[in-house]
Design a protein around this motif. Sequence first.
Motif, mmCIF file in Angstrom:
data_model
loop_
_atom_site.group_PDB
_atom_site.id
_atom_site.type_symbol
_atom_site.label_atom_id
_atom_site.label_comp_id
_atom_site.label_asym_id
_atom_site.label_seq_id
_atom_site.Cartn_x
_atom_site.Cartn_y
_atom_site.Cartn_z
ATOM 1 N N CYS A 300 0.831 -1.207 0.000
ATOM 2 C CA CYS A 300 0.000 0.000 0.000
ATOM 3 C C CYS A 300 0.864 1.254 0.000
ATOM 4 N N ILE A 301 0.229 2.353 -0.420
ATOM 5 C CA ILE A 301 0.857 3.665 -0.389
ATOM 6 C C ILE A 301 0.894 4.150 1.059
ATOM 7 N N THR A 302 2.028 4.701 1.469
ATOM 8 C CA THR A 302 2.189 5.185 2.832
ATOM 9 C C THR A 302 2.827 6.571 2.821
ATOM 10 N N ARG A 303 2.874 7.181 3.986
ATOM 11 C CA ARG A 303 3.556 8.455 4.185
ATOM 12 C C ARG A 303 4.957 8.206 4.737
ATOM 13 N N PRO A 304 5.849 9.193 4.629
ATOM 14 C CA PRO A 304 7.169 9.053 5.247
ATOM 15 C C PRO A 304 7.144 9.355 6.745
ATOM 16 N N HIS A 305 5.954 9.461 7.322
ATOM 17 C CA HIS A 305 5.776 9.671 8.763
ATOM 18 C C HIS A 305 4.554 8.861 9.179
ATOM 19 N N ASN A 306 4.289 8.807 10.469
ATOM 20 C CA ASN A 306 3.204 7.957 10.968
ATOM 21 C C ASN A 306 2.016 8.740 11.511
ATOM 22 N N ARG A 307 1.844 9.947 11.041
ATOM 23 C CA ARG A 307 0.655 10.725 11.394
ATOM 24 C C ARG A 307 -0.430 10.449 10.363
ATOM 25 N N PRO A 308 -1.623 10.031 10.783
ATOM 26 C CA PRO A 308 -2.693 9.810 9.798
ATOM 27 C C PRO A 308 -3.029 11.119 9.095
ATOM 28 N N SER A 328 4.481 3.475 7.262
ATOM 29 C CA SER A 328 4.633 2.022 7.323
ATOM 30 C C SER A 328 4.721 1.526 8.760
ATOM 31 N N GLY A 329 5.224 2.380 9.665
ATOM 32 C CA GLY A 329 5.281 1.984 11.069
ATOM 33 C C GLY A 329 3.904 1.722 11.640
ATOM 34 N N THR A 330 2.916 2.519 11.215
ATOM 35 C CA THR A 330 1.544 2.310 11.673
ATOM 36 C C THR A 330 0.979 1.012 11.112
ATOM 37 N N ILE A 331 1.325 0.720 9.851
ATOM 38 C CA ILE A 331 0.884 -0.544 9.251
ATOM 39 C C ILE A 331 1.478 -1.717 10.024
ATOM 40 N N VAL A 332 2.777 -1.665 10.270
ATOM 41 C CA VAL A 332 3.443 -2.747 11.003
ATOM 42 C C VAL A 332 2.815 -2.926 12.380
ATOM 43 N N ALA A 333 2.584 -1.820 13.102
ATOM 44 C CA ALA A 333 2.001 -1.905 14.434
ATOM 45 C C ALA A 333 0.604 -2.519 14.388
ATOM 46 N N ALA A 334 -0.198 -2.119 13.405
ATOM 47 C CA ALA A 334 -1.557 -2.647 13.306
ATOM 48 C C ALA A 334 -1.546 -4.143 13.010
ATOM 49 N N VAL A 335 -0.631 -4.566 12.143
ATOM 50 C CA VAL A 335 -0.521 -5.988 11.826
ATOM 51 C C VAL A 335 -0.087 -6.774 13.055
ATOM 52 N N GLN A 336 0.874 -6.239 13.792
ATOM 53 C CA GLN A 336 1.320 -6.914 15.010
ATOM 54 C C GLN A 336 0.228 -6.956 16.075
ATOM 55 N N ASP A 337 -0.535 -5.877 16.182
ATOM 56 C CA ASP A 337 -1.534 -5.783 17.241
ATOM 57 C C ASP A 337 -2.671 -6.785 17.092
#
Length: 422
Positions: A300-308, A328-337
């Motif tokens: 997926c397309i992401t931002r270079p930061h983790n602010r929605p 991508s950090g938010t994606i990783v966290a959501a997948v882990q959670d």
Amino acid sequence: MSTITIAGALASLLPEGLPVRLTAYDGSTAGPADASMRLDLRTERGLRYLVTAPGDLGMARAFVAGDLAVHGVHQGNLYPLLELMNNQDRWRRPNAAEALELVRGLGWQHLTPPPPPPQEHLPRWRRVVEGLRHSRTRDAGVIHHHYDVSNRFYELVLGPSMTYTCAVYPTADATLEQAQAEKYDLIARKLDLRPGQRLLDVGCGWGGMVRHAAKHHGVTALGVTLSLEQAEWAKQAIDRDGLGDLAEVRHLDYRDVLEEDFDAVSSIGLTEHIGVRNYPSYFGALRDKLRPGGRLLNHCITRPHNRPTQTGAFIDRYVFPDGELTGSGTIVAAVQDVGLEVQHMEDLRPHYAMTLAGWVDNLVDHWDEAVAEVGEGTARLWGLYMVGSRIGFERNEIQLSHVLATKTDDAGVSGYPLRHTF
């Protein structure tokens, strides 16, 4: 009586030395006469677009409607112009006092906004008539707005692969078709697809991943999409390729898939439409479709930061209504959670800039047929959107992330090898 001219007012928003010629319907001009590129504001309606929606939305409205003409570049490829105009050292916005003076000079009547071009979607605050944001009804509506333009138009722009997601270029001189095939095969390798396995591809588009997995990896593949036109095209392609015993595409919401215990799930370009607040339920639903030891690949397309962040006004109204991006950090966290184990993540940002350049080349090469298919305004819109997106990827304003995860069982067994094999 005011001495402010329209071209002079527009030029005042740009620093001196910008090599663009400005002309306006009042006969005024600004900028170097020998400039290779020229902006021609043809109508009073175009000026009202620019005045009432300053920034990218007003420019887009005037260009799509034909009120703002661009000379010196192809109408389907404004890259030379937008690259110049998006240089932050050259652009500036007027302060409140300057804006007031400009409006006084040009006339208060220009503060009345004209109706937007027909290609424009409702603003966010008016979409409540279609349901709550990311409800099933509203999601189906925004997907229809963007993807059900014309299958023939997409064939002209995307090429034979009919793939509307970032390609992966094995070499800098690879063709777009080679890069799309490499993208699908990279995902298949990351998922470790093997004959006899079962794949679920959510948001499958025209079925490219489904057909690739079935044809090249012997996988039984199911794809689902909210676009009826995509589903019908994909079904015909599956029959044409003789893959009906392995591949299937349904016009269906991913939340309504009844089958479970898939060996792999791929999500290629769907997460952008989900909404960050819905990540827990989204990734939880994908997890529930996997067998223990199964794999998920999220592209997926992401931002270079983790602010929605919501997409800008132009993208939201014309391209991806209700789109929302984060890092991508938010994606990783959501997948882990949701209990999945992340095995690998990578950024493919430069590849998307190259992909968009390939699509724009296709649009230019098939410009007359594209205009005949969807109209000149829509063709101009797509050229504008794709060039703007290319610049966004080139400047690291947006990225493209791959996150690979496994459904590790209760004993901690993931089935993942000691090192990556893809």
